[in-house]
Each structure stands twice: as structure tokens, then as C-alpha cells.
Design a protein around this motif. Structure first.
Motif, PDB file in Angstrom:
ATOM      1  N   LEU A  74       1.221  -1.179  -0.201  1.00  0.00           N
ATOM      2  CA  LEU A  74       0.379   0.226   0.177  1.00  0.00           C
ATOM      3  C   LEU A  74       0.954   1.242   0.320  1.00  0.00           C
ATOM      4  O   LEU A  74       0.249   2.280  -0.844  1.00  0.00           O
ATOM      5  N   THR A  75       1.898   1.432   0.765  1.00  0.00           N
ATOM      6  CA  THR A  75       2.686   2.428   0.477  1.00  0.00           C
ATOM      7  C   THR A  75       3.906   2.920  -0.596  1.00  0.00           C
ATOM      8  O   THR A  75       3.830   3.719  -1.518  1.00  0.00           O
ATOM      9  N   SER A  76       3.716   2.146  -1.159  1.00  0.00           N
ATOM     10  CA  SER A  76       4.938   1.637  -2.060  1.00  0.00           C
ATOM     11  C   SER A  76       3.423   2.011  -3.481  1.00  0.00           C
ATOM     12  O   SER A  76       4.133   2.997  -4.211  1.00  0.00           O
ATOM     13  N   VAL A  77       2.925   1.892  -3.689  1.00  0.00           N
ATOM     14  CA  VAL A  77       1.712   2.692  -4.150  1.00  0.00           C
ATOM     15  C   VAL A  77       1.202   3.917  -4.574  1.00  0.00           C
ATOM     16  O   VAL A  77       1.709   4.132  -5.578  1.00  0.00           O
ATOM     17  N   PHE A  78       1.183   3.745  -3.125  1.00  0.00           N
ATOM     18  CA  PHE A  78       0.338   5.540  -2.392  1.00  0.00           C
ATOM     19  C   PHE A  78       2.096   6.411  -2.897  1.00  0.00           C
ATOM     20  O   PHE A  78       1.295   7.711  -3.357  1.00  0.00           O
ATOM     21  N   VAL A  79       3.367   5.775  -2.781  1.00  0.00           N
ATOM     22  CA  VAL A  79       4.371   6.731  -2.968  1.00  0.00           C
ATOM     23  C   VAL A  79       3.934   6.737  -4.359  1.00  0.00           C
ATOM     24  O   VAL A  79       4.471   7.693  -4.878  1.00  0.00           O
ATOM     25  N   VAL A  80       4.035   5.605  -5.844  1.00  0.00           N
ATOM     26  CA  VAL A  80       4.164   5.750  -6.723  1.00  0.00           C
ATOM     27  C   VAL A  80       3.572   6.633  -7.206  1.00  0.00           C
ATOM     28  O   VAL A  80       3.143   7.377  -8.376  1.00  0.00           O
ATOM     29  N   LEU A  81       1.992   6.690  -6.762  1.00  0.00           N
ATOM     30  CA  LEU A  81       1.194   6.962  -7.437  1.00  0.00           C
ATOM     31  C   LEU A  81       0.586   8.841  -7.190  1.00  0.00           C
ATOM     32  O   LEU A  81       0.871   9.527  -7.848  1.00  0.00           O
ATOM     33  N   ILE A  82       1.204   9.373  -5.623  1.00  0.00           N
ATOM     34  CA  ILE A  82       1.399  10.553  -5.472  1.00  0.00           C
ATOM     35  C   ILE A  82       2.273  11.615  -6.062  1.00  0.00           C
ATOM     36  O   ILE A  82       2.811  12.457  -6.598  1.00  0.00           O
ATOM     37  N   MET A  83       3.604  10.979  -6.053  1.00  0.00           N
ATOM     38  CA  MET A  83       4.620  11.341  -7.193  1.00  0.00           C
ATOM     39  C   MET A  83       4.123  11.096  -8.977  1.00  0.00           C
ATOM     40  O   MET A  83       4.174  12.040  -9.158  1.00  0.00           O
ATOM     41  N   CYS A  84       3.608  10.750  -9.082  1.00  0.00           N
ATOM     42  CA  CYS A  84       2.863  10.241 -10.607  1.00  0.00           C
ATOM     43  C   CYS A  84       2.125  11.500 -10.955  1.00  0.00           C
ATOM     44  O   CYS A  84       2.190  12.491 -11.595  1.00  0.00           O
ATOM     45  N   THR A  85       1.703  11.520  -9.343  1.00  0.00           N
ATOM     46  CA  THR A  85       0.358  12.980 -10.094  1.00  0.00           C
ATOM     47  C   THR A  85       0.924  14.441  -9.459  1.00  0.00           C
ATOM     48  O   THR A  85       0.848  15.143  -9.762  1.00  0.00           O
ATOM     49  N   ALA A  86       2.238  14.206  -8.684  1.00  0.00           N
ATOM     50  CA  ALA A  86       2.212  15.712  -8.656  1.00  0.00           C
ATOM     51  C   ALA A  86       2.850  16.190  -9.605  1.00  0.00           C
ATOM     52  O   ALA A  86       3.705  17.034  -9.859  1.00  0.00           O
ATOM     53  N   VAL A  87       4.375  15.064 -10.044  1.00  0.00           N
ATOM     54  CA  VAL A  87       4.802  15.525 -11.434  1.00  0.00           C
ATOM     55  C   VAL A  87       3.209  15.687 -12.629  1.00  0.00           C
ATOM     56  O   VAL A  87       3.706  16.549 -12.908  1.00  0.00           O
ATOM     57  N   LEU A  88       2.674  15.049 -13.050  1.00  0.00           N
ATOM     58  CA  LEU A  88       1.456  15.292 -13.382  1.00  0.00           C
ATOM     59  C   LEU A  88       0.779  16.979 -13.491  1.00  0.00           C
ATOM     60  O   LEU A  88       1.057  18.014 -14.327  1.00  0.00           O
ATOM     61  N   LEU A  89       0.503  17.365 -12.176  1.00  0.00           N
ATOM     62  CA  LEU A  89       0.335  18.732 -12.113  1.00  0.00           C
ATOM     63  C   LEU A  89       0.999  19.990 -11.911  1.00  0.00           C
ATOM     64  O   LEU A  89       0.952  20.471 -12.900  1.00  0.00           O
ATOM     65  N   ARG A  90       2.359  19.695 -11.975  1.00  0.00           N
ATOM     66  CA  ARG A  90       3.404  20.181 -11.360  1.00  0.00           C
ATOM     67  C   ARG A  90       3.617  20.711 -13.099  1.00  0.00           C
ATOM     68  O   ARG A  90       3.967  21.684 -13.506  1.00  0.00           O
ATOM     69  N   TYR A  91       4.602  19.479 -14.325  1.00  0.00           N
ATOM     70  CA  TYR A  91       4.669  19.741 -15.497  1.00  0.00           C
ATOM     71  C   TYR A  91       3.941  19.958 -16.462  1.00  0.00           C
ATOM     72  O   TYR A  91       4.322  20.210 -17.649  1.00  0.00           O
ATOM     73  N   VAL A  92       2.406  19.039 -16.370  1.00  0.00           N
ATOM     74  CA  VAL A  92       1.269  18.859 -17.771  1.00  0.00           C
ATOM     75  C   VAL A  92       0.270  20.214 -17.563  1.00  0.00           C
ATOM     76  O   VAL A  92       0.035  20.784 -18.548  1.00  0.00           O
ATOM     77  N   PHE A  93      -0.022  20.281 -16.314  1.00  0.00           N
ATOM     78  CA  PHE A  93      -1.656  21.205 -15.704  1.00  0.00           C
ATOM     79  C   PHE A  93      -0.661  22.567 -15.254  1.00  0.00           C
ATOM     80  O   PHE A  93      -1.571  23.650 -15.138  1.00  0.00           O
ATOM     81  N   LYS A  94       0.921  22.581 -14.818  1.00  0.00           N
ATOM     82  CA  LYS A  94       1.135  24.071 -14.262  1.00  0.00           C
ATOM     83  C   LYS A  94       1.037  24.002 -12.979  1.00  0.00           C
ATOM     84  O   LYS A  94       0.318  24.985 -12.678  1.00  0.00           O
ATOM     85  N   SER A  95       0.606  23.201 -11.868  1.00  0.00           N
ATOM     86  CA  SER A  95      -0.214  23.213 -10.714  1.00  0.00           C
ATOM     87  C   SER A  95       0.722  23.175  -9.364  1.00  0.00           C
ATOM     88  O   SER A  95       1.558  22.118 -10.134  1.00  0.00           O
TER      89      SER A  95
END
Length: 180
Positions: free
Chosen positions: A27-48
Motif C-alpha cells: 500500500l505505501t509503495s503504491v501510494f508513494v508512486v501514485l502521489i509522485m506521478c500525480t505531483a509530476v503530472l500536476l506540476r509539468y502538465v497542468f502547471k499547478s
């Protein structure tokens, strides 16, 4: 002693702890990966940016690391230097293993005790993260849980190694000198 170790290792508690650790690790592995992917997506795709995301990742990473460390102790797959013991005779290897397990058990118990003190202090003073105001003791509890589990496994493996050493020593009563 051998029966005690065998009973503990075949107990429901032993299996439950292993399954709980595996679940936490997944659960923590999946959570860390998902949250990091979300952060990258938000930061570099949506500029948020997602406010406080780093605080959440650190808490999950604490749990991942400490539970992973205790699982490594369970599997006996933690990092160790074992070249010198391979060069020793069997009885000396067994004795060294007992010493290493005893030392590890003592250190894990001491670190568990310190973790209790640390968490007690954190609950008393209730420090919080700067962004989301998450209580610090949530991540610190992973330290206590990790070291308690490491202590438990280390003590069981110490008793197992002590039993192996004493059985080797008893076999040697016939004539050969111990430690050769």
C-alpha cells in the motif's frame, strides 16, 4: 527453547504480522508512486501544484522504509558483512551468529525504547508539519512499529541461533575440543 521458537514461528501472530507488513509495504509503495506521478503530472502538465504533497509522501515513505526494514530482518535479508564468518569453523560461526543476534536484539530493544520516548514527547508537545499541520507522531510511530518488529524477530532468531549453538556444543562432548 527449540519448541518455543518453532511454536512462535508457526503461530497465527507470526503469520498475521508478516501479512500485515506485506500489506503495508504494498500500500505505501503504491501510494508513494501514485502521489509522485500525480505531483509530476500536476506540476509539468497542468502547471499547478498540490499543496503539502511532500509532507504526505514523507509520512508514507517513513512507513515504507521502517516496515521494509523490519521485513528485511524477518527475511534475514538485511545488509550484513558475512565474509569473515564463512572462513571460521562451524562452531565458531554458530557462536558468532549468537553474538550478532544478541547485539542486534539489544540494539533494537534500546531503539524501541527511545522511539517510545520520542513519541511520548511528540504527543505531549504535539509538533505538526508546516503545511498541512499533520501531527509529527504519525510518522514517528513508524519508527516504533519498525523497531518493535525488528526486536521481536531478532529475539526469536537469537533464541533459534542459541539453540543451534548449544546443540552443536552438546554434539561435541564426545571427544573433540569445542571451537575447532
Amino acid at each position: 527453547m527449540e519448541n518455543f521458537v518453532r511454536n512462535v514461528k508457526s503461530s497465527l501472530l507470526w503469520r498475521w504480522l508478516i501479512n500485515l507488513q506485506k500489506a503495508i509495504l504494498v500500500l505505501t509503495s503504491v501510494f508513494v508512486v501514485l502521489i509522485m506521478c500525480t505531483a509530476v503530472l500536476l506540476r509539468y502538465v497542468f502547471k499547478s501544484d498540490l499543496f503539502g504533497i511532500e509532507e504526505i509522501v514523507v509520512i508514507a515513505a517513513f512507513w515504507l522504509y521502517l516496515v521494509g526494514s523490519s521485513y528485511g530482518v524477518y527475511e534475514k535479508s538485511h545488509v550484513k558483512a558475512d565474509i569473515i564468518p564463512q572462513l571460521l569453523p562451524l562452531k565458531a560461526q554458530a557462536f558468532l551468529s549468537v553474538l550478532v543476534r544478541l547485539t542486534m536484539s539489544i540494539l533494537c530493544v534500546v531503539f524501541s525504547w527511545w522511539a517510545v520516548d520520542m513519541i511520548s514527547y511528540s504527543i505531549e508537545w504535539m509538533p505538526r508539519t508546516t503545511g498541512l499541520r499533520i501531527p509529527i507522531f504519525i510518522s514517528q510511530t513508524s519508527i516504533l512499529v519498525g523497531y518493535v518488529l525488528m526486536s521481536f524477530y531478532s529475539i526469536i532468531y537469537f533464541l533459534e541461533d542459541l539453540g543451534n549453538f548449544t546443540s552443536l556444543y552438546r554434539k561435541d562432548q564426545g571427544g573433540e575440543q569445542p571451537w575447532r
